[in-house]
Scaffold this motif. Structure first.
Motif, mmCIF file in Angstrom:
data_model
loop_
_atom_site.group_PDB
_atom_site.id
_atom_site.type_symbol
_atom_site.label_atom_id
_atom_site.label_comp_id
_atom_site.label_asym_id
_atom_site.label_seq_id
_atom_site.Cartn_x
_atom_site.Cartn_y
_atom_site.Cartn_z
ATOM 1 N N HIS A 184 -28.898 47.459 23.762
ATOM 2 C CA HIS A 184 -29.708 48.523 23.568
ATOM 3 C C HIS A 184 -30.522 48.355 22.178
ATOM 4 O O HIS A 184 -31.738 48.730 21.964
ATOM 5 C CB HIS A 184 -28.872 49.859 23.797
ATOM 6 N N ARG A 185 -29.861 48.223 21.087
ATOM 7 C CA ARG A 185 -30.187 48.201 19.652
ATOM 8 C C ARG A 185 -31.451 47.010 19.810
ATOM 9 O O ARG A 185 -32.330 47.218 18.962
ATOM 10 C CB ARG A 185 -29.246 47.848 18.837
ATOM 11 N N SER A 226 -29.170 53.808 28.335
ATOM 12 C CA SER A 226 -27.745 53.036 28.323
ATOM 13 C C SER A 226 -26.970 53.928 29.364
ATOM 14 O O SER A 226 -26.652 55.111 29.019
ATOM 15 C CB SER A 226 -27.373 52.769 27.175
ATOM 16 N N TYR A 230 -24.305 48.604 23.795
ATOM 17 C CA TYR A 230 -24.601 49.345 22.544
ATOM 18 C C TYR A 230 -25.399 48.179 21.912
ATOM 19 O O TYR A 230 -26.733 48.522 21.286
ATOM 20 C CB TYR A 230 -23.645 49.873 21.724
ATOM 21 N N GLU A 231 -24.869 46.967 21.694
ATOM 22 C CA GLU A 231 -25.555 45.708 21.108
ATOM 23 C C GLU A 231 -27.012 45.415 21.737
ATOM 24 O O GLU A 231 -27.890 45.499 21.050
ATOM 25 C CB GLU A 231 -24.783 44.585 20.921
ATOM 26 N N GLU A 288 -18.723 49.332 26.729
ATOM 27 C CA GLU A 288 -19.716 50.189 25.715
ATOM 28 C C GLU A 288 -20.360 49.245 24.402
ATOM 29 O O GLU A 288 -21.305 49.457 24.242
ATOM 30 C CB GLU A 288 -19.103 51.470 25.354
ATOM 31 N N ALA A 289 -19.484 48.315 23.921
ATOM 32 C CA ALA A 289 -19.810 47.677 22.937
ATOM 33 C C ALA A 289 -21.125 46.736 23.225
ATOM 34 O O ALA A 289 -22.190 46.533 22.388
ATOM 35 C CB ALA A 289 -18.745 46.796 22.220
#
Length: 466
Positions: free
Chosen positions: A180-181, A194, A177-178, A173-174
């Motif tokens: 995606h941002r 995501s 998330y990165e 997930e980390a």
């Protein structure tokens, strides 16, 4: 004592270097001047000392000890020449990351030392962006392993072509998330989704494909650490082989247009569990291509510099920390490519596939690992004699030299600039045998799993050293 420093370049990148050093008192550099081919450049009170051709003369005349290369877009041949001069005079040499990496804060280091990305002398493979834009416009693209080093770079390259939707599928997930941002800052036309999922979970994959109906799938998720997979055979089969089966089966069911699987040269005549599991994944993809309307293809990589699991960053870290450099064998050699090259190759392959191919980048001749180590030593400004190199012995299944194609993969021809293609034609009966293994491997001993894995890809599992 301040290091007498020369900046190569006088544009926006050089301005960034200058202001960074001026603001940070802990950076031990004194900017003596800049070199740039333009007469118009200005960098505060820092003088222009001449054109790029004056580098050697300037290093001598100005007693330079550090060089900052601040032209991210410099042509390969000029870059190579500059690095050779820096190497000759044992300069501490640093380069600026690409400006887009700085602005997106992807590269947290202000400057990086010249390292593994700079050992490739050939020109990098370039993507035909016009072709890509025409292909992906108004399409939904799904990338597995989207948070990894290769998967994330594929997403960055694709964002430049403005697809309708990008589906980022990954287990961590980390990292998802990165990325995606980061992608959200690149363009606002593309919808970014995501999905946290494990490719071993077929039901979850079916939900995602049903909801998003991808047109193109790039399959980058894999376990690729060779020694770890020797000790974790179950996971190598589960992730690399069964996970690929799940994806291929669902892509077929949901009428995906194109499916590109990322593989490795270690899948050619494999002598390791990791290589064998990727060879099985290749066969799965080729066998599904024989029965599906989906166009399935494989892209094989050499060693990808800077990717997770790559050994070259370890060499660089050992050199910088004054530790012994550990190498298994003095004759070891490998094919090398950069992360952007690898990602562009995957995308270009999806543009030109007719189904069933194995695409490989023409990487020139393999490079001796000893030469890589020596070049890294030179580019950190150290003497070769001062760095200890320990030969620790070839690991189980490790090859001194890798190959790019199996002997029966016909037509190793170049069909696109710098792209070679071969074709394998596994027998349809192999699909049943592979399916049987994927349904029963959990009930086997590790020894039997390994034996059966190698039997099904017609390789000898007993190899230990090649």
């Amino acid at each position: 004592m301040l290091k007498r420093t020369l900046i190569i370049g006088g544009g926006e990148a050089a301005q960034y270097v200058f202001h960074t050093i001026a603001k940070d008192e802990t950076m031990n550099y004194q900017i003596i001047g800049i070199l740039d081919d333009s007469l118009e450049v200005q960098l505060q009170e820092v003088p222009r000392l001449g054109a790029l051709s004056k580098l050697e003369e300037t290093i001598i005349n100005e007693s330079i000890t550090s060089v900052f290369l601040a032209i991210p877009s410099l042509e390969i041949c000029k870059r190579k020449h500059i690095l050779e001069i820096c190497q000759k005079y044992k300069m501490e040499t640093k380069v600026l990351p690409k400006l887009q990496d700085i602005h997106s804060k992807k590269d947290k280091l202000i400057l990086r030392a010249v390292s593994y990305q700079d050992i490739i002398d050939r020109a990098e493979f370039e993507l035909d962006y016009l072709m890509v834009e025409q292909e992906v416009a108004n399409k939904t693209i799904l990338i597995t392993g989207a948070g990894g080093s290769i998967g994330s770079e594929i997403t960055r390259q694709l964002m430049n072509a403005h697809p309708r939707k990008l589906v980022l599928l990954g287990h961590g997930e980390a990292s998802i998330y990165e990325i995606h941002r980061e992608l959200q800052k690149m363009n606002h036309q593309t919808e970014i989704i995501s999905c946290i999922a494990d490719i071993q979970n077929e039901q979850r994959l079916a939900e995602i494909f049903s909801e998003h109906s991808p047109d193109i799938v790039y399959h980058a998720a894999a376990h690729k650490h060779v020694p770890l997979m020797e000790k974790n055979i179950t996971e190598a089969i589960a992730n690399n082989a069964k996970g690929t089966w799940n994806l291929a089966s669902i892509a077929h069911t949901y009428n995906v247009g194109k499916f590109v699987m990322i593989s490795t040269d270690k899948a050619v005549k494999p002598t390791t569990v990791m290589g064998a599991s990727k060879r099985m994944a290749e066969k799965i993809v080729q066998l599904f291509n024989q029965k599906s309307k989906t166009l399935f293809c494989v892209v094989r990589f050499g060693n990808v510099l800077g990717s997770s699991g790559s050994v070259v960053p370890l060499f660089y870290e050992q050199i910088c920390n004054d530790e012994p450099v550990t190498l298994t064998h003095p004759d070891m050699e490998r094919y090398f490519m950069t992360i952007p090259e690898a990602s562009k190759l995957v995308i270009q392959a999806s543009m030109i596939t007719n189904g069933g191919e194995i695409f490989v980048l023409d990487m020139g001749e393999p490079i001796k690992i000893m030469d890589v180590i020596y070049k890294l030593i030179d580019l950190t400004g150290k003497d070769r004699e001062s760095v200890q190199i320990d030969f620790i012995g070839i690991r189980q299944g490790e090859k001194v030299r890798e190959e790019l194609f199996e002997s029966d993969e016909k037509a190793h021809t170049q069909i696109f600039e710098k792209i070679l293609v071969g074709e394998g034609h596994p027998s349809p009966s192999e699909l049943q045998n592979i399916q049987a293994l994927l349904g029963s491997y959990m009930d086997m001993t590790d020894k039997r799993r390994k034996e059966r894995l190698f039997e099904l890809i017609e390789a000898d599992w007993r190899y230990t050293k090649i």
